[in-house]
Write a protein that holds these residues in place. Structure first.
Motif, PDB file in Angstrom:
ATOM      1  N   ILE A  64       0.833  -1.207   0.000  1.00  0.00           N
ATOM      2  CA  ILE A  64       0.000   0.000   0.000  1.00  0.00           C
ATOM      3  C   ILE A  64       0.865   1.253   0.000  1.00  0.00           C
ATOM      4  O   ILE A  64       0.555   2.248  -0.657  1.00  0.00           O
ATOM      5  CB  ILE A  64      -0.949  -0.006   1.216  1.00  0.00           C
ATOM      6  N   THR A  65       1.980   1.208   0.711  1.00  0.00           N
ATOM      7  CA  THR A  65       2.810   2.405   0.869  1.00  0.00           C
ATOM      8  C   THR A  65       4.037   2.435  -0.033  1.00  0.00           C
ATOM      9  O   THR A  65       4.661   3.478  -0.183  1.00  0.00           O
ATOM     10  CB  THR A  65       3.276   2.524   2.334  1.00  0.00           C
ATOM     11  N   SER A  66       4.403   1.311  -0.644  1.00  0.00           N
ATOM     12  CA  SER A  66       5.645   1.310  -1.418  1.00  0.00           C
ATOM     13  C   SER A  66       5.657   0.179  -2.429  1.00  0.00           C
ATOM     14  O   SER A  66       4.890  -0.774  -2.330  1.00  0.00           O
ATOM     15  CB  SER A  66       6.853   1.171  -0.480  1.00  0.00           C
ATOM     16  N   GLU A  67       6.546   0.315  -3.409  1.00  0.00           N
ATOM     17  CA  GLU A  67       6.821  -0.732  -4.386  1.00  0.00           C
ATOM     18  C   GLU A  67       8.341  -0.808  -4.542  1.00  0.00           C
ATOM     19  O   GLU A  67       8.995   0.208  -4.731  1.00  0.00           O
ATOM     20  CB  GLU A  67       6.174  -0.427  -5.740  1.00  0.00           C
ATOM     21  N   ILE A  68       8.869  -2.017  -4.471  1.00  0.00           N
ATOM     22  CA  ILE A  68      10.313  -2.150  -4.534  1.00  0.00           C
ATOM     23  C   ILE A  68      10.704  -3.524  -5.057  1.00  0.00           C
ATOM     24  O   ILE A  68       9.974  -4.504  -4.886  1.00  0.00           O
ATOM     25  CB  ILE A  68      10.947  -1.914  -3.141  1.00  0.00           C
ATOM     26  N   HIS A  69      11.852  -3.571  -5.739  1.00  0.00           N
ATOM     27  CA  HIS A  69      12.453  -4.832  -6.160  1.00  0.00           C
ATOM     28  C   HIS A  69      13.618  -5.147  -5.224  1.00  0.00           C
ATOM     29  O   HIS A  69      14.369  -4.248  -4.841  1.00  0.00           O
ATOM     30  CB  HIS A  69      12.973  -4.747  -7.593  1.00  0.00           C
ATOM     31  N   PHE A  74      20.475 -17.111  -0.897  1.00  0.00           N
ATOM     32  CA  PHE A  74      20.044 -18.191  -0.024  1.00  0.00           C
ATOM     33  C   PHE A  74      21.189 -18.591   0.900  1.00  0.00           C
ATOM     34  O   PHE A  74      22.316 -18.798   0.456  1.00  0.00           O
ATOM     35  CB  PHE A  74      19.604 -19.415  -0.833  1.00  0.00           C
ATOM     36  N   GLU A  75      20.897 -18.688   2.195  1.00  0.00           N
ATOM     37  CA  GLU A  75      21.821 -19.258   3.169  1.00  0.00           C
ATOM     38  C   GLU A  75      21.286 -20.638   3.523  1.00  0.00           C
ATOM     39  O   GLU A  75      20.428 -20.782   4.385  1.00  0.00           O
ATOM     40  CB  GLU A  75      21.910 -18.361   4.416  1.00  0.00           C
ATOM     41  N   ASP A  76      21.785 -21.658   2.852  1.00  0.00           N
ATOM     42  CA  ASP A  76      21.246 -23.007   3.005  1.00  0.00           C
ATOM     43  C   ASP A  76      22.050 -23.798   4.031  1.00  0.00           C
ATOM     44  O   ASP A  76      22.788 -24.726   3.706  1.00  0.00           O
ATOM     45  CB  ASP A  76      21.240 -23.723   1.650  1.00  0.00           C
ATOM     46  N   TYR A  86      17.067 -16.401   4.014  1.00  0.00           N
ATOM     47  CA  TYR A  86      17.018 -15.400   2.960  1.00  0.00           C
ATOM     48  C   TYR A  86      17.839 -14.197   3.406  1.00  0.00           C
ATOM     49  O   TYR A  86      17.538 -13.556   4.404  1.00  0.00           O
ATOM     50  CB  TYR A  86      15.575 -14.979   2.684  1.00  0.00           C
ATOM     51  N   LYS A  87      18.876 -13.872   2.652  1.00  0.00           N
ATOM     52  CA  LYS A  87      19.761 -12.763   2.977  1.00  0.00           C
ATOM     53  C   LYS A  87      19.632 -11.700   1.895  1.00  0.00           C
ATOM     54  O   LYS A  87      19.921 -11.951   0.724  1.00  0.00           O
ATOM     55  CB  LYS A  87      21.202 -13.260   3.070  1.00  0.00           C
ATOM     56  N   LEU A  88      19.185 -10.510   2.295  1.00  0.00           N
ATOM     57  CA  LEU A  88      18.992  -9.418   1.339  1.00  0.00           C
ATOM     58  C   LEU A  88      20.332  -8.971   0.780  1.00  0.00           C
ATOM     59  O   LEU A  88      21.241  -8.602   1.518  1.00  0.00           O
ATOM     60  CB  LEU A  88      18.284  -8.243   2.016  1.00  0.00           C
TER      61      LEU A  88
END
Length: 369
Positions: A64-69, A74-76, A86-88
């Protein structure tokens, strides 16, 4: 370690060492000295790094407030809980947001409200592509996209199918159009069109130099349409089952195998894998996921990754990501990836690259950063 250590090493060994570093570290290494900057921007380093890179995840979240890619690694590791797998890696915004239509060798195909965009999230470069003049995104036109790389010439190509369902009804048969755009040429050209209908805005599964879509002929029979990016020829592959279950299904590249995920049943999700690519007799029912009570409705499910402990990540429609534990048979929802109401969630497996759009295609394309 002396400063002369790397200076005296052969370049291919230096490239191998540097390519093993985390991507943020590699970016910082570009500021160490001019020789490293030149080396890290070279075709040799880009090619070697891509061959060693592990697939991650490209995510588009519309809230609702934002759109981002966002791009995740992966930390398996077996001792990590679900949230910490999941590591950004990086996040980015384009002038016009849009759904992800494909990922190929580190580049993303994104469809904004108008036109198309190719971007590299690591180098922060993007370029806009105008769609063919005779196409528009208005109802009842339906569009199907695909993005991949040819096997021999290594050309990046965008494939677009379009058809008008109402026109098909008037004519009494399916009439589609196919356009192909090779990055760096600045223009579209027509190619042979399939006599199949596809879901609106579905994207092609890129595997073994081919793009794949699940489509239906005039008799509602399901087929997997295969587009060879080198020869630009179309062929078809029989899916694992031809009954009406595939009305709520799609085809994906799952690791190094072609995958069909079928969620038509009210009780379970079935994941089929083709063990030998191109062999229609090698389809095998690999996973059966029992649905939770709140997993209802006709939503296509996308398998994302199987982790070492047997858990599998899957996308439910464009709403949320869930983890399935094969040992316990349980389904848990990932709150970090979810979209509710009028919001949307889109994600696709993605392998980062340092390929420069400006150096590779800048002569014929308008590349921005």
């Amino acid at each position: 370690m002396s400063q002369e250590f790397f200076t005296n090493l052969p370049s291919h060994i230096t490239i191998d060492i540097l390519s093993r570093l985390p991507i943020p570290t590699i970016l910082r290494c570009k500021s160490v000295c001019k020789p490293w900057l030149h080396l890290l921007n070279s075709h040799e380093f880009t090619t070697h790094h891509l061959s060693e890179s592990a697939p991650g995840l490209a995510v588009f979240q519309s809230k609702i407030t934002s759109e981002i890619h966002e791009i995740y690694e992966f930390e398996d590791e077996l001792d990590l809980d679900v949230e910490h797998r999941y590591k950004l890696l990086t996040a980015f915004k384009l002038p016009s947001h849009g759904l992800i239509q494909g990922s190929a060798n580190g580049l993303l195909l994104i469809m904004p409200p108008e036109g198309l965009s190719i971007c590299n999230p690591i180098t922060r470069e993007y370029m806009d592509i105008r769609t063919p003049q005779d196409s528009n995104y208005k109802h009842p036109q339906k569009f199907t996209f695909g993005f991949g790389v040819s096997t021999r010439t290594r050309q990046y190509k965008v494939v677009m199918f379009s058809h008008d369902p109402e026109k098909d009804k008037r004519l009494g048969f399916l009439q589609s159009e196919c356009h192909v755009y090779t990055l760096g040429t600045g223009s579209w050209r027509r190619s042979a069109a399939p006599c199949l209908s596809y879901g609106s805005y579905c994207n092609g599964a890129f595997l073994n130099g081919n793009l794949h879509w699940l489509g239906f002929d005039a008799n509602s029979k399901a087929w997997i349409s295969c587009f060879d990016l080198e020869t630009e020829l179309l062929s078809t592959i029989s899916p694992p089952t031809t009954d009406q279950q595939l009305l709520v299904a799609d085809v994906f590249a799952f690791g190094d195998k072609l995958c069909v995920c079928d969620s038509w049943s009210e009780d379970e999700i079935v994941v089929w894998l083709m063990e030998e690519y191109g062999d229609e007799k090698s389809w095998r029912k690999e996973f059966v996921v029992v649905k939770r009570e709140d997993m209802y409705g006709e939503c296509v499910v996308r398998p994302i990754k199987v982790f070492k402990d047997g858990e599998m990540a899957m996308l439910w429609g464009d709403f949320f990501v869930f983890h399935w534990c094969s040992k316990r048979g349980t389904v848990s929802e990932m709150r970090m990836f979810e979209a509710r109401g009028n919001c949307a969630l889109d994600l696709i497996p993605h392998t980062p690259t340092f390929l420069s759009l400006s150096k590779s295609f800048g002569a014929m394309e308008n590349v921005s950063s």
